[in-house]
Design an enzyme around this catalytic site. Sequence first.
Site, PDB file in Angstrom:
ATOM      1  N   ARG A   1      -0.621  -9.137  13.399  1.00  0.00           N
ATOM      2  CA  ARG A   1      -1.198  -8.159  12.459  1.00  0.00           C
ATOM      3  C   ARG A   1      -2.005  -8.859  11.373  1.00  0.00           C
ATOM      4  O   ARG A   1      -3.065  -8.386  10.956  1.00  0.00           O
ATOM      5  CB  ARG A   1      -0.087  -7.318  11.822  1.00  0.00           C
TER       6      ARG A   1
ATOM      7  N   LYS B   1       0.835  -1.208   0.000  1.00  0.00           N
ATOM      8  CA  LYS B   1       0.000   0.000   0.000  1.00  0.00           C
ATOM      9  C   LYS B   1       0.874   1.263   0.000  1.00  0.00           C
ATOM     10  O   LYS B   1       0.608   2.214  -0.740  1.00  0.00           O
ATOM     11  CB  LYS B   1      -0.934   0.019   1.227  1.00  0.00           C
TER      12      LYS B   1
ATOM     13  N   ARG C   1      11.259  -2.222  11.141  1.00  0.00           N
ATOM     14  CA  ARG C   1      10.167  -1.647  11.927  1.00  0.00           C
ATOM     15  C   ARG C   1       9.867  -2.543  13.120  1.00  0.00           C
ATOM     16  O   ARG C   1       9.879  -3.766  12.988  1.00  0.00           O
ATOM     17  CB  ARG C   1       8.916  -1.538  11.040  1.00  0.00           C
TER      18      ARG C   1
ATOM     19  N   ARG D   1      11.625  -6.118   5.032  1.00  0.00           N
ATOM     20  CA  ARG D   1      11.512  -4.655   4.908  1.00  0.00           C
ATOM     21  C   ARG D   1      12.543  -3.947   5.796  1.00  0.00           C
ATOM     22  O   ARG D   1      12.744  -4.310   6.947  1.00  0.00           O
ATOM     23  CB  ARG D   1      10.101  -4.200   5.306  1.00  0.00           C
TER      24      ARG D   1
ATOM     25  N   ARG E   1      -9.998   0.485   8.170  1.00  0.00           N
ATOM     26  CA  ARG E   1      -9.510  -0.853   8.492  1.00  0.00           C
ATOM     27  C   ARG E   1     -10.538  -1.670   9.255  1.00  0.00           C
ATOM     28  O   ARG E   1     -10.289  -2.825   9.596  1.00  0.00           O
ATOM     29  CB  ARG E   1      -8.288  -0.728   9.383  1.00  0.00           C
TER      30      ARG E   1
END
Length: 216
Positions: free
Chosen positions: A171, A13, A160, A127, A88
Site C-alpha cells: 500500500r 485521515k 484489518r 490499528r 488517489r
Amino acid sequence: MKIVLLGPPGAGKGTQGDLLAERCDLPRYATGDILREAVREQTPLGREAQRFMDAGELVPDEIVIDLVRDVLQRPEAAAGFILDGFPRTVAQAEGLQATLEARGIELDAVLYLDVPEEELVRRLAGRRVCTVCGTVYNVHFDPPQNAGVCDRCGGELETRDDDQEETVRKRLHVYHEQTEPLLDWYAGDGPPVSKVDGVGDVEEVFGELIELVDCR
Ligand code: AP5
C-alpha cells in the site's frame, strides 16, 4: 465546505476526518469504508473490489469515480462534504473536478496529512477495529481499556486484513507511485494543498487542521 483529505495509509485521515465531520457538521465519505462495506455485503461492487484491496492495490479508477459521483448526489452532500481517501490518482482528481464543475461547485480545501513512513508502519501494525461499531483503536497510541474489546460497545476488535505487514508495504509503494503525484497536480490544476504535520496527539493535529477550514 467541500474538503478533500489526502495522506498516506495510516496518516490519520479517518481519525481526523471524523473529528472534522463532527465539528463542521458535514458528511464524511471515505472510499475505503464504502468499499469495505461492499466487500462485507458481497455486492457486485464488493466482489469486484475485493481482490484489489486484498492485494493492497487501488481499485480501478472508473469504479471509484462512479462511486463518488453517486455519493455526491446524495441530498446531505449538497451543503458540503469531506472526501477521505479520494482522489488517489490524477485520473480520480480529474474525474472529481469534472463532476464538481458540471455542478458549478469548487473545493474549498485540500488538506494533506504528512507523516513519516516509520510512524505509518507502526500505526498500521497497531490499528485494531471494532467488528461491531467500527471504532478504531491503536495498541500503541490509543489502546482499549481491555485488550481486544471495544470500550464503546463491548464488540471484538480485529486487525484489518490489509494491515498485515506485506500488504502495508504494498500500500505504501502504491501510495508513492500513484497518489503522491497528486500533490503536484493540485499545485498546478486544483486549489492549493495545505500541508499539516500529522505527527503528534490526535487533538494537536486536529487543532492545526481546524485552523485551515472555515467552520469553527
Ligand atoms: P483506505 O481504507 O482508505 O485505507 P488508507 O488510505 O490506506 O488509509 P487508512 O484507513 O489505512 O488510514 P487513515 O489515514 O484513515 O488512518 P487512521 O485514522 O485509520 O483504503 C483501503 C483500500 O481501499 C485501498 O488500499 C484500496 O484498495 C481501496 N481504496 C480506497 N479508496 C480508494 C480510491 N480512492 N481509489 C482506489 N482504491 C481505493 O489511523 C491509523 C491508525 O493510527 C489508527 O490505529 C489510529 O488510531 C492511529 N492514529 C491516528 N492518528 C494518530 C496520531 N495522531 N497519533 C498516533 N496514532 C494515530
